[in-house]
Write a protein that holds these residues in place. Structure first.
Motif, PDB file in Angstrom:
ATOM      1  N   HIS A  49       0.834  -1.215   0.000  1.00  0.00           N
ATOM      2  CA  HIS A  49       0.000   0.000   0.000  1.00  0.00           C
ATOM      3  C   HIS A  49       0.863   1.257   0.000  1.00  0.00           C
ATOM      4  O   HIS A  49       0.500   2.261  -0.595  1.00  0.00           O
ATOM      5  N   CYS A  50       2.018   1.189   0.649  1.00  0.00           N
ATOM      6  CA  CYS A  50       2.942   2.331   0.599  1.00  0.00           C
ATOM      7  C   CYS A  50       3.829   2.265  -0.646  1.00  0.00           C
ATOM      8  O   CYS A  50       3.941   3.225  -1.394  1.00  0.00           O
ATOM      9  N   HIS A  51       4.468   1.099  -0.827  1.00  0.00           N
ATOM     10  CA  HIS A  51       5.509   1.026  -1.850  1.00  0.00           C
ATOM     11  C   HIS A  51       4.972   0.991  -3.267  1.00  0.00           C
ATOM     12  O   HIS A  51       5.718   1.218  -4.204  1.00  0.00           O
ATOM     13  N   PRO A  62       7.710   6.268  -1.267  1.00  0.00           N
ATOM     14  CA  PRO A  62       8.411   5.011  -0.983  1.00  0.00           C
ATOM     15  C   PRO A  62       8.962   4.402  -2.274  1.00  0.00           C
ATOM     16  O   PRO A  62       8.261   4.380  -3.287  1.00  0.00           O
ATOM     17  N   LEU A  65      10.108  -1.514  -5.013  1.00  0.00           N
ATOM     18  CA  LEU A  65      10.925  -2.613  -4.483  1.00  0.00           C
ATOM     19  C   LEU A  65      11.093  -3.769  -5.473  1.00  0.00           C
ATOM     20  O   LEU A  65      11.664  -4.791  -5.126  1.00  0.00           O
ATOM     21  N   LEU A  74      20.758  -0.321  -2.079  1.00  0.00           N
ATOM     22  CA  LEU A  74      19.397   0.117  -1.786  1.00  0.00           C
ATOM     23  C   LEU A  74      19.292   1.600  -2.142  1.00  0.00           C
ATOM     24  O   LEU A  74      20.318   2.272  -2.296  1.00  0.00           O
ATOM     25  N   VAL A  85      18.210  -5.137   4.437  1.00  0.00           N
ATOM     26  CA  VAL A  85      16.766  -5.002   4.251  1.00  0.00           C
ATOM     27  C   VAL A  85      16.032  -5.402   5.535  1.00  0.00           C
ATOM     28  O   VAL A  85      15.084  -4.745   5.959  1.00  0.00           O
ATOM     29  N   ASN A  88      16.318  -2.592   7.898  1.00  0.00           N
ATOM     30  CA  ASN A  88      15.467  -1.478   7.485  1.00  0.00           C
ATOM     31  C   ASN A  88      14.001  -1.739   7.854  1.00  0.00           C
ATOM     32  O   ASN A  88      13.311  -0.847   8.337  1.00  0.00           O
ATOM     33  N   ARG A  93      12.798   3.587   8.581  1.00  0.00           N
ATOM     34  CA  ARG A  93      13.735   4.567   8.029  1.00  0.00           C
ATOM     35  C   ARG A  93      12.921   5.780   7.606  1.00  0.00           C
ATOM     36  O   ARG A  93      11.973   5.643   6.842  1.00  0.00           O
ATOM     37  N   GLY A  94      13.284   6.952   8.088  1.00  0.00           N
ATOM     38  CA  GLY A  94      12.557   8.160   7.693  1.00  0.00           C
ATOM     39  C   GLY A  94      11.064   7.995   7.954  1.00  0.00           C
ATOM     40  O   GLY A  94      10.648   7.681   9.071  1.00  0.00           O
ATOM     41  N   LEU A  95      10.266   8.124   6.895  1.00  0.00           N
ATOM     42  CA  LEU A  95       8.810   8.037   7.044  1.00  0.00           C
ATOM     43  C   LEU A  95       8.312   6.594   7.089  1.00  0.00           C
ATOM     44  O   LEU A  95       7.118   6.348   7.268  1.00  0.00           O
ATOM     45  N   PHE A  99       8.998  -2.359  11.808  1.00  0.00           N
ATOM     46  CA  PHE A  99       8.088  -3.482  12.026  1.00  0.00           C
ATOM     47  C   PHE A  99       8.595  -4.408  13.128  1.00  0.00           C
ATOM     48  O   PHE A  99       8.195  -5.563  13.195  1.00  0.00           O
ATOM     49  N   LEU A 111       9.392 -13.050   3.682  1.00  0.00           N
ATOM     50  CA  LEU A 111       9.346 -11.743   3.024  1.00  0.00           C
ATOM     51  C   LEU A 111      10.596 -11.528   2.171  1.00  0.00           C
ATOM     52  O   LEU A 111      10.512 -11.109   1.008  1.00  0.00           O
TER      53      LEU A 111
HETATM   54  C1  HEC Z   1       4.010   3.842   5.738  1.00  0.00           C
HETATM   55  C2  HEC Z   1       4.552   3.512   4.440  1.00  0.00           C
HETATM   56  C3  HEC Z   1       5.543   2.370   4.332  1.00  0.00           C
HETATM   57  C4  HEC Z   1       5.339   1.039   4.641  1.00  0.00           C
HETATM   58  C5  HEC Z   1       4.094   0.407   5.247  1.00  0.00           C
HETATM   59  C6  HEC Z   1       6.550   0.350   4.267  1.00  0.00           C
HETATM   60  N1  HEC Z   1       7.469   1.229   3.764  1.00  0.00           N
HETATM   61 FE1  HEC Z   1       9.344   0.748   3.126  1.00  0.00          FE
HETATM   62  N2  HEC Z   1       9.735   2.744   2.812  1.00  0.00           N
HETATM   63  C7  HEC Z   1       8.840   3.783   3.007  1.00  0.00           C
HETATM   64  C8  HEC Z   1       9.496   5.044   2.748  1.00  0.00           C
HETATM   65  C9  HEC Z   1       8.868   6.433   2.827  1.00  0.00           C
HETATM   66  C10 HEC Z   1      10.842   4.735   2.398  1.00  0.00           C
HETATM   67  C11 HEC Z   1      11.972   5.712   2.064  1.00  0.00           C
HETATM   68  C12 HEC Z   1      12.679   5.998   3.388  1.00  0.00           C
HETATM   69  C13 HEC Z   1      13.759   7.048   3.276  1.00  0.00           C
HETATM   70  O1  HEC Z   1      14.712   6.821   2.515  1.00  0.00           O
HETATM   71  O2  HEC Z   1      13.616   8.078   3.936  1.00  0.00           O
HETATM   72  C14 HEC Z   1      10.946   3.269   2.457  1.00  0.00           C
HETATM   73  C15 HEC Z   1      12.106   2.565   2.161  1.00  0.00           C
HETATM   74  C16 HEC Z   1      12.193   1.185   2.083  1.00  0.00           C
HETATM   75  C17 HEC Z   1      13.353   0.455   1.626  1.00  0.00           C
HETATM   76  C18 HEC Z   1      14.657   1.060   1.120  1.00  0.00           C
HETATM   77  C19 HEC Z   1      15.630   1.187   2.265  1.00  0.00           C
HETATM   78  C20 HEC Z   1      16.923   1.844   1.868  1.00  0.00           C
HETATM   79  O3  HEC Z   1      17.943   1.560   2.537  1.00  0.00           O
HETATM   80  O4  HEC Z   1      16.936   2.644   0.930  1.00  0.00           O
HETATM   81  C21 HEC Z   1      13.050  -0.872   1.711  1.00  0.00           C
HETATM   82  C22 HEC Z   1      13.949  -2.051   1.350  1.00  0.00           C
HETATM   83  C23 HEC Z   1      11.700  -0.960   2.235  1.00  0.00           C
HETATM   84  N3  HEC Z   1      11.222   0.308   2.451  1.00  0.00           N
HETATM   85  C24 HEC Z   1      11.035  -2.158   2.432  1.00  0.00           C
HETATM   86  C25 HEC Z   1       9.766  -2.236   2.992  1.00  0.00           C
HETATM   87  C26 HEC Z   1       9.102  -3.489   3.260  1.00  0.00           C
HETATM   88  C27 HEC Z   1       9.673  -4.862   2.947  1.00  0.00           C
HETATM   89  C28 HEC Z   1       7.895  -3.168   3.817  1.00  0.00           C
HETATM   90  C29 HEC Z   1       6.828  -4.115   4.316  1.00  0.00           C
HETATM   91  C30 HEC Z   1       7.208  -4.948   5.419  1.00  0.00           C
HETATM   92  C31 HEC Z   1       7.806  -1.729   3.866  1.00  0.00           C
HETATM   93  N4  HEC Z   1       8.953  -1.202   3.344  1.00  0.00           N
HETATM   94  C32 HEC Z   1       6.711  -1.035   4.367  1.00  0.00           C
HETATM   95  C33 HEC Z   1       7.510   3.647   3.388  1.00  0.00           C
HETATM   96  C34 HEC Z   1       6.897   2.476   3.802  1.00  0.00           C
END
Ligand code: HEC
Length: 120
Positions: A49-51, A62, A65, A74, A85, A88, A93-95, A99, A111
């Protein structure tokens, strides 16, 4: 004579259709293993839903992936390894929220296995 020719003609049509069905079956991408399928479910429920949709309209979109393990690094520049990963996802990370405590080790393995398929 005419009848035999017709039957023969239809037989060829059927053989060709069967052969093409079998061939397209062979060229389909291999199906996911049970572990990858379990990971796909987690990805779809927790991450997509985010990615894929950015449904929260986050200012920092986001990253996609699909190729996360195909690139060497990454989006953040860290090496694209399972450990990075996993870290992370657990810490956030950030916004992106962390988990930690929401995935068991086995679920995290599922996963990661799915992320390695390039999100088939
Ligand atoms: C609320 C929204 C949200 C959800 C839910 C979310 N992500 Fe993310 N994700 C982000 C955002 C925004 C970034 C960029 C973070 C930044 O670089 O500031 C990110 C970055 C990443 C990255 C890149 C990290 C890097 O080092 O650049 C990975 C891998 C990732 N997410 C995996 C996942 C996985 C797997 C899940 C599910 C378990 C997930 N994310 C759930 C918002 C989300």
């Amino acid at each position: 004579m005419q009848a035999i020719r017709q039957i023969f003609g239809w037989a060829i049509v059927w053989v060709c259709m069967a052969a093409s069905l079998i061939l397209t079956g062979c060229y389909q991408t291999p199906s996911l293993t049970p572990q990858e399928a379990a990971g796909k479910h987690l990805y779809q429920v927790r991450c997509a839903h985010c990615h894929e949709e950015n449904d929260l309209a986050l200012k920092k979109v986001p990253p996609d992936l699909h190729a996360v393990f195909i690139h060497k690094t990454l989006p953040s520049g860290a090496a694209a390894t399972d450990a990075a990963v996993r870290q992370n996802v657990l810490a956030g990370r950030g916004l992106m929220p962390g988990f930690a405590g929401r995935f068991t080790d086995a679920q995290m393995g599922d996963l990661l296995a799915y992320l390695h398929t390039g999100l088939r």
